[in-house]
Scaffold this motif. Sequence first.
Motif, PDB file in Angstrom:
ATOM      1  N   LEU A 111       0.827  -1.205   0.000  1.00 32.42           N
ATOM      2  CA  LEU A 111       0.000   0.000   0.000  1.00 32.42           C
ATOM      3  C   LEU A 111       0.863   1.257   0.000  1.00 32.42           C
ATOM      4  CD1 LEU A 111      -2.816  -0.928   2.569  1.00 32.42           C
ATOM      5  CD2 LEU A 111      -3.036  -0.740   0.083  1.00 32.42           C
ATOM      6  N   ARG A 112       1.942   1.217   0.725  1.00 37.31           N
ATOM      7  CA  ARG A 112       2.838   2.371   0.783  1.00 37.31           C
ATOM      8  C   ARG A 112       3.447   2.653  -0.592  1.00 37.31           C
ATOM      9  NH1 ARG A 112       7.085   4.770  -0.417  1.00 37.31           N
ATOM     10  NH2 ARG A 112       8.462   5.814   1.052  1.00 37.31           N
ATOM     11  N   TYR A 113       3.880   1.596  -1.301  1.00 42.65           N
ATOM     12  CA  TYR A 113       4.457   1.782  -2.629  1.00 42.65           C
ATOM     13  C   TYR A 113       3.404   2.241  -3.638  1.00 42.65           C
ATOM     14  CZ  TYR A 113       8.658  -0.699  -0.975  1.00 42.65           C
ATOM     15  OH  TYR A 113       9.790  -1.070  -0.295  1.00 42.65           O
ATOM     16  N   LEU A 114       2.211   1.666  -3.570  1.00 42.26           N
ATOM     17  CA  LEU A 114       1.139   2.064  -4.492  1.00 42.26           C
ATOM     18  C   LEU A 114       0.742   3.520  -4.275  1.00 42.26           C
ATOM     19  CD1 LEU A 114      -1.041  -1.163  -4.325  1.00 42.26           C
ATOM     20  CD2 LEU A 114       0.072  -0.264  -6.387  1.00 42.26           C
ATOM     21  N   THR A 115       0.691   3.926  -3.016  1.00 40.37           N
ATOM     22  CA  THR A 115       0.346   5.316  -2.699  1.00 40.37           C
ATOM     23  C   THR A 115       1.382   6.268  -3.279  1.00 40.37           C
ATOM     24  OG1 THR A 115      -0.789   4.646  -0.665  1.00 40.37           O
ATOM     25  CG2 THR A 115      -0.096   6.944  -0.817  1.00 40.37           C
ATOM     26  N   GLU A 116       2.658   5.908  -3.144  1.00 37.32           N
ATOM     27  CA  GLU A 116       3.706   6.749  -3.719  1.00 37.32           C
ATOM     28  C   GLU A 116       3.586   6.798  -5.236  1.00 37.32           C
ATOM     29  OE1 GLU A 116       8.520   6.916  -4.491  1.00 37.32           O
ATOM     30  OE2 GLU A 116       7.797   5.788  -2.748  1.00 37.32           O
ATOM     31  N   ALA A 117       3.346   5.642  -5.865  1.00 38.30           N
ATOM     32  CA  ALA A 117       3.246   5.598  -7.324  1.00 38.30           C
ATOM     33  C   ALA A 117       2.140   6.520  -7.825  1.00 38.30           C
ATOM     34  CB  ALA A 117       2.996   4.162  -7.786  1.00 38.30           C
ATOM     35  N   GLY A 128      -4.763   4.573 -13.472  1.00 31.77           N
ATOM     36  CA  GLY A 128      -6.006   3.805 -13.375  1.00 31.77           C
ATOM     37  C   GLY A 128      -5.755   2.411 -12.831  1.00 31.77           C
ATOM     38  N   GLU A 129      -4.741   1.743 -13.363  1.00 31.20           N
ATOM     39  CA  GLU A 129      -4.391   0.401 -12.889  1.00 31.20           C
ATOM     40  C   GLU A 129      -3.900   0.449 -11.442  1.00 31.20           C
ATOM     41  OE1 GLU A 129      -2.518  -2.440 -15.908  1.00 31.20           O
ATOM     42  OE2 GLU A 129      -1.925  -0.456 -16.660  1.00 31.20           O
ATOM     43  N   VAL A 156      -0.291 -11.598  -4.791  1.00 27.59           N
ATOM     44  CA  VAL A 156      -0.631 -10.184  -4.639  1.00 27.59           C
ATOM     45  C   VAL A 156       0.589  -9.330  -4.948  1.00 27.59           C
ATOM     46  CG1 VAL A 156      -1.505  -8.413  -3.067  1.00 27.59           C
ATOM     47  CG2 VAL A 156      -2.348 -10.760  -2.881  1.00 27.59           C
ATOM     48  N   ARG A 157       1.733  -9.731  -4.426  1.00 29.41           N
ATOM     49  CA  ARG A 157       2.967  -8.983  -4.657  1.00 29.41           C
ATOM     50  C   ARG A 157       3.312  -8.947  -6.149  1.00 29.41           C
ATOM     51  NH1 ARG A 157       5.726  -7.894   0.222  1.00 29.41           N
ATOM     52  NH2 ARG A 157       7.366  -7.015  -1.058  1.00 29.41           N
ATOM     53  N   ALA A 158       3.094 -10.056  -6.839  1.00 29.11           N
ATOM     54  CA  ALA A 158       3.428 -10.123  -8.260  1.00 29.11           C
ATOM     55  C   ALA A 158       2.588  -9.140  -9.066  1.00 29.11           C
ATOM     56  CB  ALA A 158       3.225 -11.543  -8.779  1.00 29.11           C
ATOM     57  N   GLU A 159       1.299  -9.048  -8.738  1.00 27.49           N
ATOM     58  CA  GLU A 159       0.422  -8.116  -9.448  1.00 27.49           C
ATOM     59  C   GLU A 159       0.869  -6.676  -9.220  1.00 27.49           C
ATOM     60  OE1 GLU A 159      -4.098  -6.277  -9.393  1.00 27.49           O
ATOM     61  OE2 GLU A 159      -3.574  -7.882  -7.992  1.00 27.49           O
ATOM     62  N   VAL A 160       1.144  -6.352  -7.953  1.00 27.95           N
ATOM     63  CA  VAL A 160       1.555  -4.985  -7.625  1.00 27.95           C
ATOM     64  C   VAL A 160       2.915  -4.677  -8.231  1.00 27.95           C
ATOM     65  CG1 VAL A 160       2.203  -3.437  -5.737  1.00 27.95           C
ATOM     66  CG2 VAL A 160       0.161  -4.885  -5.534  1.00 27.95           C
ATOM     67  N   ASN A 161       3.831  -5.638  -8.184  1.00 29.38           N
ATOM     68  CA  ASN A 161       5.178  -5.402  -8.696  1.00 29.38           C
ATOM     69  C   ASN A 161       5.161  -5.064 -10.188  1.00 29.38           C
ATOM     70  OD1 ASN A 161       8.117  -5.427  -8.275  1.00 29.38           O
ATOM     71  ND2 ASN A 161       8.087  -7.185  -9.647  1.00 29.38           N
ATOM     72  N   ARG A 162       4.264  -5.683 -10.927  1.00 33.60           N
ATOM     73  CA  ARG A 162       4.152  -5.383 -12.355  1.00 33.60           C
ATOM     74  C   ARG A 162       3.862  -3.892 -12.559  1.00 33.60           C
ATOM     75  NH1 ARG A 162      -0.139  -4.754 -15.591  1.00 33.60           N
ATOM     76  NH2 ARG A 162      -1.580  -5.417 -13.946  1.00 33.60           N
ATOM     77  N   LEU A 163       2.991  -3.336 -11.750  1.00 27.80           N
ATOM     78  CA  LEU A 163       2.640  -1.921 -11.872  1.00 27.80           C
ATOM     79  C   LEU A 163       3.749  -1.018 -11.344  1.00 27.80           C
ATOM     80  CD1 LEU A 163      -1.104  -2.152 -10.800  1.00 27.80           C
ATOM     81  CD2 LEU A 163      -0.194  -1.829 -13.103  1.00 27.80           C
ATOM     82  N   LYS A 166       6.294  -0.659 -14.062  1.00 29.95           N
ATOM     83  CA  LYS A 166       5.842   0.306 -15.070  1.00 29.95           C
ATOM     84  C   LYS A 166       6.032   1.734 -14.563  1.00 29.95           C
ATOM     85  CE  LYS A 166       2.314  -2.386 -17.546  1.00 29.95           C
ATOM     86  NZ  LYS A 166       0.862  -2.420 -17.915  1.00 29.95           N
ATOM     87  N   THR A 167       5.681   1.943 -13.280  1.00 25.85           N
ATOM     88  CA  THR A 167       5.863   3.261 -12.671  1.00 25.85           C
ATOM     89  C   THR A 167       7.322   3.677 -12.705  1.00 25.85           C
ATOM     90  OG1 THR A 167       3.956   2.944 -11.203  1.00 25.85           O
ATOM     91  CG2 THR A 167       5.592   4.583 -10.534  1.00 25.85           C
ATOM     92  N   SER A 168       8.196   2.745 -12.345  1.00 30.14           N
ATOM     93  CA  SER A 168       9.623   3.027 -12.320  1.00 30.14           C
ATOM     94  C   SER A 168      10.129   3.445 -13.698  1.00 30.14           C
ATOM     95  CB  SER A 168      10.389   1.793 -11.839  1.00 30.14           C
ATOM     96  OG  SER A 168      11.786   2.004 -11.863  1.00 30.14           O
TER      97      SER A 168
END
Length: 271
Positions: A111-117, A128-129, A156-163, A166-168
């Motif tokens: 959640l912390r990484y997604l929030t930053e992204a 959106g993703e 779950v980690r694999a799905e988030v890591n893919r995004l 992309k963010t990186s």
Amino acid sequence: MPETRESALRGDCASCFGLCCVALPFARSADFAVDKAPGEPCRNLREDFRCGIHTRLRPSGFQGCTVYDCFGAGQRVSQVTFGGVSWREAPETAGLMYDVFQVMRQLHELLRYLTEALDRPAARPVHGELRGALARVEALVGGSADELVALAVPEVRAEVNRLLLKTSELVRGTAGGRPGSRRGADLIGRRLRGAKLRGTDLRGALLIAADLTGADLSLTDLIGADLRDADLSGADLTGALFLTQPQLNAARGDAATRLPEGFERPAHWAS
């Protein structure tokens, strides 16, 4: 002050049952003065779940405690998942609570990484993703204790890591030139003084005791990079991706080290 998503992803020890001090094991080393088995309360944990040597952790031989962050998982498990009833009050729940904590910590990190992204304008093409993934992980966090321990966290980690990858790519692409990659590189003890690493992928890189004095680390991806005892004196970390406070706490630096907005300069750094 009402809790925000960002504040919910920072550890609040006053609202936790000392879970990191009980659930997690540690071994006598440069980071810990004693051995401790999982499920065994740390000898420094008080009855009120506070640390008895919190202001003296480093000189007391517990440096490892100063570089750990549960990303808010401790208070979530303590106050929400288990409704404010501690493992001392209900010893029969202790084992389950410790298992849930370790799952929750991983989810809160995501959640912390997604929030930053989502805060990165350059990542707008995948916002959106990212919002969808954030909503799914937040739903998982709200599950019951049994649902959480049964969760397939690697999926779950694999799905988030893919995004996050992309963010990186999108963010580092704004650095100019052709961003390099040292992903997972063994850079232990390397002399990288003044290195021009702007926009470099340093995911999972081993930078233990590396000399990064005056290095340009702006817009680098530092997710999972090991910065233990790395010298960041005078380094530029502005815009660094997925950097965490524990990574900074594990490193060395000084007043000239340039940090991204929202980070605290560790107290043990040189003035």
